[in-house]
Scaffold this motif. Structure first.
Motif, PDB file in Angstrom:
ATOM      1  N   SER A   5       0.880  -1.139  -0.034  1.00  0.00           N
ATOM      2  CA  SER A   5      -0.137   0.121  -0.076  1.00  0.00           C
ATOM      3  C   SER A   5       0.827   1.226   0.101  1.00  0.00           C
ATOM      4  N   TYR A   7       3.508   1.920  -1.531  1.00  0.00           N
ATOM      5  CA  TYR A   7       3.874   2.183  -3.230  1.00  0.00           C
ATOM      6  C   TYR A   7       2.751   2.688  -3.616  1.00  0.00           C
ATOM      7  N   LEU A   8       1.552   2.228  -3.430  1.00  0.00           N
ATOM      8  CA  LEU A   8       0.359   2.607  -4.018  1.00  0.00           C
ATOM      9  C   LEU A   8       0.121   3.977  -3.608  1.00  0.00           C
ATOM     10  N   SER A  11       2.761   6.297  -5.550  1.00  0.00           N
ATOM     11  CA  SER A  11       2.170   6.599  -6.959  1.00  0.00           C
ATOM     12  C   SER A  11       0.987   7.387  -7.097  1.00  0.00           C
ATOM     13  N   ALA A  12       0.002   7.339  -6.256  1.00  0.00           N
ATOM     14  CA  ALA A  12      -1.188   7.959  -6.152  1.00  0.00           C
ATOM     15  C   ALA A  12      -0.802   9.439  -6.102  1.00  0.00           C
ATOM     16  N   ALA A  42       2.451   5.441 -13.073  1.00  0.00           N
ATOM     17  CA  ALA A  42       1.860   4.561 -13.272  1.00  0.00           C
ATOM     18  C   ALA A  42       3.037   3.436 -13.211  1.00  0.00           C
ATOM     19  N   ASN A  45       3.577   1.970 -10.120  1.00  0.00           N
ATOM     20  CA  ASN A  45       2.437   0.996  -9.690  1.00  0.00           C
ATOM     21  C   ASN A  45       2.473  -0.262 -10.511  1.00  0.00           C
ATOM     22  N   PHE A  49       3.137  -3.829  -8.370  1.00  0.00           N
ATOM     23  CA  PHE A  49       2.063  -4.925  -8.294  1.00  0.00           C
ATOM     24  C   PHE A  49       2.877  -6.050  -9.092  1.00  0.00           C
TER      25      PHE A  49
ATOM     26  N   TYR B 173      -2.149   4.768 -16.205  1.00  0.00           N
ATOM     27  CA  TYR B 173      -2.652   4.643 -14.885  1.00  0.00           C
ATOM     28  C   TYR B 173      -3.727   3.622 -14.722  1.00  0.00           C
ATOM     29  N   ALA B 176      -2.373  -0.002 -15.066  1.00  0.00           N
ATOM     30  CA  ALA B 176      -1.566  -0.449 -14.018  1.00  0.00           C
ATOM     31  C   ALA B 176      -2.809  -0.800 -13.033  1.00  0.00           C
ATOM     32  N   LEU B 177      -3.711   0.174 -12.753  1.00  0.00           N
ATOM     33  CA  LEU B 177      -4.613  -0.335 -11.798  1.00  0.00           C
ATOM     34  C   LEU B 177      -5.269  -1.555 -11.867  1.00  0.00           C
ATOM     35  N   GLY B 180      -2.964  -4.528 -11.322  1.00  0.00           N
ATOM     36  CA  GLY B 180      -3.054  -4.480  -9.928  1.00  0.00           C
ATOM     37  C   GLY B 180      -4.234  -5.448  -9.158  1.00  0.00           C
TER      38      GLY B 180
END
Lengths: 102, 482
Positions: A5, A7-8, A11-12, A42, A45, A49, B173, B176-177, B180
């Protein structure tokens, strides 16, 4: 190990900073920088992932490399457009490029 | 890698190789022989078209480990994109000479863009969707700025580039999501992981939403449309014609493939959103178009409005039978739109005498007396875009509206019908100008251009009288999609 989380969130945050840059800055080169931040967010992410879900499958890593390559090509096209406009108009401020308005 | 892999992407490979050779050939051709490049480009497109048609009889097959696929959907779109390319060359040929932008890179860039569009139709993996999106977009950014040092054109190129790159940021993006959430970028595996319940649904919804924003920019759906009028107006008209048809169709190809094939589990969440997007796009595009006096800007807003009608195809995604019909209807409407859009831009090119002065609606006055066939063809295109008989536009609209009503969204069909009435006002105003007003428009006589306009008009009318083979083809195209 650092949880996924983090990393997320990173990146967000990076994506949001890039988005702000695109929307708030007037200089075409600064807008381009904002776009690069969004693409790199991105990438973080994708790699995160890939590492945390299924490292045996290469898709995430490969996609990140493809995004690099595309981003490089994008900058090449973008900067040449910016330079071409700057030579003629002596400005790259987006607001001043307003020949067409309705 | 096997023979099948190569046979699946043969049309794309051939076109890319042809474009590269063309780029080299330009170096060795003397300046006086430049027009040959257009002929060579058309030859390459025709050759690829022949191969695509020959392949339509072959079995559907995935290639390169499921990265790309050859199915009815890709086959239909390949043919449509290659026709787009041929129309693009026909419209550019003399216009580029007049505008003094006959530079050697033009046709290779056009071919690369068509190759990107075709790859988009064949993509079965989000990585390929992204690559195809960029392959079709980069040449278009350059082509929009192709009339340098004319400042409008450069400005259009920069605006298109900045917003296009911004949109691709959203697409990446979103992918990427999605990756994931489901652990894969392969569309079939995404579906499988959703079906098995192993996918993270909130994350997948967020990814799908970002993808929608990105592709919304590409197809110029409201509220992601703001670049469209400026870019369509500033770019050389030959490029605008190609972009209006090709880039929009490719964007819808990606939307149909990704949202149709990969996110059926999200249909319940997304279909109201899609319906609202469609309604807003139809209303906004048509209402603003009424206020335009500049011909290129008016057609730009009209193309935004047309994107709204096409977006209706995504509304009835919850009901299986309506969904198949909606996607087939969207393909059908894309074909009708491509013909009418190319035709009307072609007429604009024929009338655009002074390239620095923008053509206004009043410049059409008296065209019927000066050049009756051109006026008749323009009338056909305007009727088709409005959705009046006897044109393909009407058949396509009926098809789409029926799917929407069967999907249970009567209100959306009502908005579609009402906005069509609004659109009749500004489309038919041109017809009135051509036939009822006095004027002396200057018309360029160009054989290739007239042939393209005539072909588009004849097909629009004749096929609408007997559209059933085309229906069957569109339905065959979506057979294996779901």
């Amino acid at each position: 190990m650092i949880p996924l989380s983090w990393y997320l969130y990173l990146s967000a945050a990076l994506f949001a900073i890039g988005l702000y840059g695109v929307l708030a800055r007037k200089n075409a080169i600064a807008i381009l920088l904002g776009i690069e931040l969004m693409l790199n967010a991105a990438n973080i992410n994708l790699v995160a992932f890939w590492r945390y879900t299924d490292p045996a499958q290469m898709a995430g890593q490969v996609f990140a490399i493809i995004v690099f390559a595309v981003a490089a090509a994008e900058v090449a096209v973008g900067l040449s457009l910016v330079i071409s406009i700057y030579r003629a108009r002596k400005t790259v401020i987006a607001d001043e490029l307003d020949l067409m308005k309705w | 890698m096997t023979i099948t892999d190569f046979s699946v992407i043969l049309p794309v490979t051939l076109l890319t190789a042809w474009a590269s050779i063309l780029l080299l050939a330009e170096l060795f051709l003397p300046r006086a022989q430049r027009p040959f490049l257009a002929l060579l480009a058309a030859l390459g497109l025709a050759l690829t078209l022949g191969i695509s048609l020959a392949q339509s009889a072959q079995e559907f097959a995935p290639g390169f480990g499921g990265m790309v696929v050859r199915d009815g959907f890709s086959n239909f779109l390949n043919v449509l994109f290659l026709l787009t390319g041929l129309f693009g060359v026909a419209l550019s040929y003399r216009y580029n000479q007049r505008a003094q932008i006959e530079r050697g890179e033009y046709y290779p860039l056009l071919l690369f863009s068509v190759a990107g569009m075709m790859l988009m139709g064949q993509a079965a993996d989000l990585i390929v969707v992204f690559l195809a999106l960029e392959l079709l977009s980069f040449p278009l950014y350059i082509l929009s700025a192709f009339a340098y040092p004319r400042p409008q054109s450069e400005e259009a190129g920069l605006k298109y580039f900045l917003l296009g790159a911004f949109a691709s940021g959203f697409v990446v993006y979103g992918i990427a999501l999605t990756f994931g959430a489901s652990g894969s970028t392969d569309l079939a595996r995404i579906v499988a992981s959703v079906a098995a319940g192993s996918a993270n649904l909130p994350l997948l919804t967020a990814g799908a939403g970002l993808l929608l924003v990105g592709f919304g920019f590409k197809v110029a759906a409201v509220p992601f449309h703001m670049w469209t009028p400026d870019v369509y107006q500033g770019a050389p008209t030959s490029v605008t014609a190609f972009m209006a048809a090709g880039a929009k169709t490719a964007g819808f190809a990606a939307l149909l493939r990704v949202f149709g094939a990969a996110f059926p589990a999200l249909a319940a969440d997304l279909s109201p959103l899609m319906a609202i997007l469609a309604a807003v796009t139809m209303l906004f595009g048509n209402l603003i178009a009424v206020a335009q006096t500049d011909m290129k800007r008016m057609l730009a807003y009209s193309s935004i409005a047309q994107a709204g009608y096409l977006l209706m195809a995504f509304a009835p995604f919850e009901i299986e039978a309506a969904r198949t019909m909606a996607v087939a209807g969207a393909l059908f409407y894309l074909l009708a739109y491509t013909l009418a859009s190319f035709g009307s831009w072609g007429v604009v090119i024929a009338l655009e005498k002074d390239l620095d002065r923008h053509l206004s609606i009043g410049d059409f006055a008296g065209l019927a007396r000066r050049s009756p066939w051109l006026a008749a063809a323009m009338t056909v295109f305007m009727l088709s875009l409005t959705g009046l008989p006897p044109t393909l536009g009407l058949v396509g609209k009926i098809y789409l509206f029926r799917a929407v009503i069967e999907g249970g969204m009567v209100w959306l069909a009502v908005i579609g019908a009402l906005t069509s009435v609004v659109s009749a006002f500004y489309y038919l105003r041109i017809v009135v100008n051509m036939f009822m007003r006095e004027g002396e428009p200057a018309v360029e006589r160009e054989w290739w251009l007239e042939f393209a306009i005539g072909a588009a008009a004849v097909v629009t009318v004749v096929v609408s009288l007997w559209p059933f083979p085309l229906f069957e083809w569109a339905e065959w195209a979506v057979m294996k999609l779901f």
